[in-house]
Design an enzyme around this catalytic site. Sequence first.
Site, PDB file in Angstrom:
ATOM      1  N   ASP A  96    -107.788  48.090 -26.265  1.00 15.74           N
ATOM      2  CA  ASP A  96    -108.792  48.147 -27.333  1.00 15.74           C
ATOM      3  C   ASP A  96    -109.874  49.188 -27.078  1.00 15.74           C
ATOM      4  OD1 ASP A  96    -109.939  46.785 -25.235  1.00 15.74           O
ATOM      5  OD2 ASP A  96    -110.867  45.220 -26.453  1.00 15.74           O
ATOM      6  N   HIS A 138    -120.446  44.595 -26.223  1.00 13.48           N
ATOM      7  CA  HIS A 138    -119.415  44.079 -25.317  1.00 13.48           C
ATOM      8  C   HIS A 138    -119.259  44.895 -24.032  1.00 13.48           C
ATOM      9  CE1 HIS A 138    -118.214  41.183 -28.260  1.00 13.48           C
ATOM     10  NE2 HIS A 138    -117.714  42.066 -29.107  1.00 13.48           N
ATOM     11  N   GLY A 146    -113.920  45.491 -25.921  1.00 17.37           N
ATOM     12  CA  GLY A 146    -114.143  45.228 -27.333  1.00 17.37           C
ATOM     13  C   GLY A 146    -114.607  46.428 -28.128  1.00 17.37           C
ATOM     14  N   ASP A 173    -123.726  39.589 -35.084  1.00 17.21           N
ATOM     15  CA  ASP A 173    -122.307  39.929 -35.178  1.00 17.21           C
ATOM     16  C   ASP A 173    -121.451  38.663 -35.190  1.00 17.21           C
ATOM     17  OD1 ASP A 173    -120.733  42.753 -34.576  1.00 17.21           O
ATOM     18  OD2 ASP A 173    -119.566  41.009 -33.967  1.00 17.21           O
ATOM     19  N   HIS A 175    -118.904  38.266 -33.495  1.00 17.92           N
ATOM     20  CA  HIS A 175    -118.501  38.048 -32.108  1.00 17.92           C
ATOM     21  C   HIS A 175    -119.722  37.845 -31.204  1.00 17.92           C
ATOM     22  CE1 HIS A 175    -115.302  40.348 -34.104  1.00 17.92           C
ATOM     23  NE2 HIS A 175    -114.464  39.696 -33.315  1.00 17.92           N
ATOM     24  N   ASP A 262    -119.489  41.905 -39.610  1.00 18.13           N
ATOM     25  CA  ASP A 262    -118.119  41.434 -39.771  1.00 18.13           C
ATOM     26  C   ASP A 262    -118.039  39.956 -40.144  1.00 18.13           C
ATOM     27  OD1 ASP A 262    -119.122  40.963 -37.261  1.00 18.13           O
ATOM     28  OD2 ASP A 262    -117.446  41.832 -36.167  1.00 18.13           O
TER      29      ASP A 262
END
Length: 322
Positions: A96, A138, A146, A173, A175, A262
Amino acid sequence: MATTCMVHSQVLLETSNRNPKYSGRSLLVQELIEAYKLTEKLRIVPPQVARREELQAFHSSLYLDCLAAANGYASCDEIADDNLTEDLEQCGIAYDCPLFKGIYDYCSVVGGASITAAECLLQKKATVAINWYGGWHHAGKDEAAGYCYCNDIVLALLKLEEGFQRVLYVDLDLHHGDAVENAFSFSHSVMTVSFHKFDVGFYPGTGSVDSVGQGRGSFHCINVPLKDGIRDQPFAELFARVMAEVRDRFVPEAVVVQCGADGLHGDPMQSFNLTIQGLGSCVSFILDWHLPTLLLGGGKNMHIIKLYKTSCLQGQCVHVVL
């Protein structure tokens, strides 16, 4: 109305677009802001490139050495040195977080942009500072994760600590802001608050309500784990209750907000059902405290929330329909 500065330059825009997972999105943000003539009421501040010692305030020398050694390569396939390839993989440059040409330069420019924004607040050049190119929560001390290569948030918070005794970090976020929490888990001068999805198998798998900090930082980490489907009213009400208590107990002198988007309905993550107005109201709640505030980017729908919040800061909220 708050005095607002936005960190921006053509170099920053082009460098930010190098991130292969977000290519083109930074350009979209800036084009929308300019199309609505919002820059006319903003003070545009060019970013300073972060020096090695500034990056090393958080990131390890081994990690930075690895990025610098790979700076000229567009992919790991181009590297003949097996040791460097192995080092990159250990530093999270895979899957990623793929390698791309100019990776070290990217970290220096994006990290420097958030440091520049923090300096605007420290020097009282603005009451609100914006770096929509930042918000990479992240990235760890010695590894990318991330889609995040440089933790500009931690760098900005460390800079703000030079002039403020208590700094609050708020993460919107979808996450969990794991690396930022980890960086300050032992700190009593930085409080981290994260509102995020928490479920089995959902990245990064951290951010339970039981994670409250350690040592002198105990109860200076607050996590608000949420399930799929939450809508504007319960989210905004919960946010207001939690943040009002945080404000009264912690009494922050400055605030940093990661404006991840998101959690919007229609996002590919298909998790929360928030609208642009609902998420924007949470940012407005913080801005109403009239404290020095740094707004950072984040999330896949960043062009939408950034356009909306930039316009609202100028007193002319753009009507956005998803």
